[in-house]
Design a protein around this motif. Sequence first.
Motif, PDB file in Angstrom:
ATOM      1  N   HIS A 260       4.924  -8.047  -0.236  1.00 33.18           N
ATOM      2  CA  HIS A 260       5.928  -7.492   0.670  1.00 33.18           C
ATOM      3  C   HIS A 260       7.330  -7.640   0.097  1.00 33.18           C
ATOM      4  O   HIS A 260       8.155  -6.732   0.211  1.00 33.18           O
ATOM      5  N   HIS A 261       7.617  -8.777  -0.526  1.00 29.81           N
ATOM      6  CA  HIS A 261       8.952  -8.961  -1.099  1.00 29.81           C
ATOM      7  C   HIS A 261       9.168  -8.070  -2.322  1.00 29.81           C
ATOM      8  O   HIS A 261      10.314  -7.774  -2.666  1.00 29.81           O
TER       9      HIS A 261
ATOM     10  N   GLU B 200      -0.225  -9.915   6.082  1.00 28.02           N
ATOM     11  CA  GLU B 200       1.001 -10.496   5.523  1.00 28.02           C
ATOM     12  C   GLU B 200       0.761 -11.025   4.109  1.00 28.02           C
ATOM     13  O   GLU B 200       0.674 -12.231   3.882  1.00 28.02           O
TER      14      GLU B 200
ATOM     15  N   HIS C 190       7.894  -6.452  11.829  1.00 32.75           N
ATOM     16  CA  HIS C 190       8.154  -6.557  10.395  1.00 32.75           C
ATOM     17  C   HIS C 190       8.316  -5.187   9.737  1.00 32.75           C
ATOM     18  O   HIS C 190       9.362  -4.873   9.174  1.00 32.75           O
ATOM     19  N   ARG C 191       7.272  -4.369   9.828  1.00 34.70           N
ATOM     20  CA  ARG C 191       7.293  -3.130   9.053  1.00 34.70           C
ATOM     21  C   ARG C 191       8.062  -1.999   9.728  1.00 34.70           C
ATOM     22  O   ARG C 191       8.618  -1.149   9.035  1.00 34.70           O
TER      23      ARG C 191
ATOM     24  N   HIS D  30       2.621 -11.757   1.458  1.00 37.61           N
ATOM     25  CA  HIS D  30       4.067 -11.915   1.520  1.00 37.61           C
ATOM     26  C   HIS D  30       4.768 -11.652   0.189  1.00 37.61           C
ATOM     27  O   HIS D  30       5.862 -11.088   0.162  1.00 37.61           O
TER      28      HIS D  30
ATOM     29  N   THR E  97       3.209  -7.883  12.447  1.00 38.58           N
ATOM     30  CA  THR E  97       3.458  -7.214  11.174  1.00 38.58           C
ATOM     31  C   THR E  97       3.781  -5.736  11.381  1.00 38.58           C
ATOM     32  O   THR E  97       4.727  -5.202  10.796  1.00 38.58           O
TER      33      THR E  97
ATOM     34  N   PRO F 225       9.431  -4.204   0.160  1.00 37.53           N
ATOM     35  CA  PRO F 225       9.610  -4.493   1.589  1.00 37.53           C
ATOM     36  C   PRO F 225       9.519  -3.272   2.501  1.00 37.53           C
ATOM     37  O   PRO F 225       9.198  -3.408   3.678  1.00 37.53           O
TER      38      PRO F 225
ATOM     39  N   ASP G 172      -5.685  -5.372   4.923  1.00 38.77           N
ATOM     40  CA  ASP G 172      -4.395  -5.183   5.584  1.00 38.77           C
ATOM     41  C   ASP G 172      -4.628  -4.448   6.902  1.00 38.77           C
ATOM     42  O   ASP G 172      -4.580  -3.217   6.971  1.00 38.77           O
TER      43      ASP G 172
ATOM     44  N   HIS H  11      12.022  -2.975   8.598  1.00 40.53           N
ATOM     45  CA  HIS H  11      12.028  -2.247   7.330  1.00 40.53           C
ATOM     46  C   HIS H  11      11.839  -0.734   7.456  1.00 40.53           C
ATOM     47  O   HIS H  11      11.914  -0.032   6.447  1.00 40.53           O
TER      48      HIS H  11
ATOM     49  N   SER I 192       0.935  -3.647   2.507  1.00 41.31           N
ATOM     50  CA  SER I 192       1.206  -4.760   1.601  1.00 41.31           C
ATOM     51  C   SER I 192      -0.054  -5.256   0.912  1.00 41.31           C
ATOM     52  O   SER I 192       0.024  -5.992  -0.068  1.00 41.31           O
TER      53      SER I 192
END
Length: 354
Positions: free
Chosen positions: A288-289, A283, A96-97, A285, A92, A292, A305, A101, A297
């Motif tokens: 996050h969406h 996550e 991911h982050r 999720h 993550t 993002p 988290d 992003h 999150s």
Amino acid sequence: MAFIDSVLREPSYGWKTVEGDLSKPTPGAIFKEFFKRLNIFADRKNWLSFTSWMMIVVLGTCLGFFIFKYFSWSLVLVAFLYSMVVMGSHGTVWYHRYCTHRAYKFRNPVWRFITQNITLKIIPEEIYVISHHVHHAKSDQPGDPYNAQGGFLYCFLADVNHQPIAQNMDENSYGRCVKLMAHTGQVSNTYAQYQKWGTLANPVRTIGGILLNWGFWYFVFFMIGGHALACTIFGAAGFWAVGVRTFNYEGHGKGKDMRQDGTDYNRDDMSINQLWPGIVAGEWHNNHHLYPKSARSGFLPHQLDLAWCYIKLLNMLGGVTEYHDSKKKFLQNYYHPHKEAKTVIDTKKLVAAK
């Protein structure tokens, strides 16, 4: 054709039907595509997917040594913590982050290098990052590389069948891919090298980096607890590498609308907040969406988290200079309005009951 529509290598069964619906291949078609794309003898451009799955085979061997030679309940606990919490949170934080992003910025490349290599290196950044941009642009739509409506195998084998970059990009499109990866520290191929290898990543640098990372960590764990600890942790990393391939299938409701009012506020796709991935890896999720680019999150008190804890710790130590935190926006735009609306509805029901 727009860049986002052509940046990934389309599978032989296509992204969508002539009617524009999601193309849902049979399990046989998925496996056929999978093994075709692993065949480095037929096409050397398959080297990155082949390398990724060969790592799992090697780590699986370590898992076998742990189970059949070094097994103990104390090592089971170590394996659990490393695979679920350490590897999960690192995925993550890093892939991911940061890589995808850019939710935060490192002070310098040293802190970036430490974060990148603080665990075993398993997933090539290129496979994750480019395809994840497409995922957010096309969530649960045809072209989403791990569209849960395609079924379990569609998502589980997506890293080979759907996530690699296209091998026929022009120089301009390839340059855009290079820019998407530049902040990660990856030294990408030249366009001529891309035409030869079909990837942003260079095979020598990539495989060399993996060997150095694995060699360092095996030595560290061996010095602490011998082959038993080293095999346990390497095997645990392999377990995570397989398990993480199920995440987007589960995280998008297994292709069904499993969103819950008061829990999943994003209604633009089928993403859901799940307790287990949230607690062990940060996550959340659906959150996050919604946001993002947020480095956090877990917006609510019960939404632990750990990935955010690591980012915040690095910020306190000076390793992270800035980050995006969308908690206030989430509370203001979604959580508090929902609570207020629910209070009004409950009050009306109470009055009507009287």
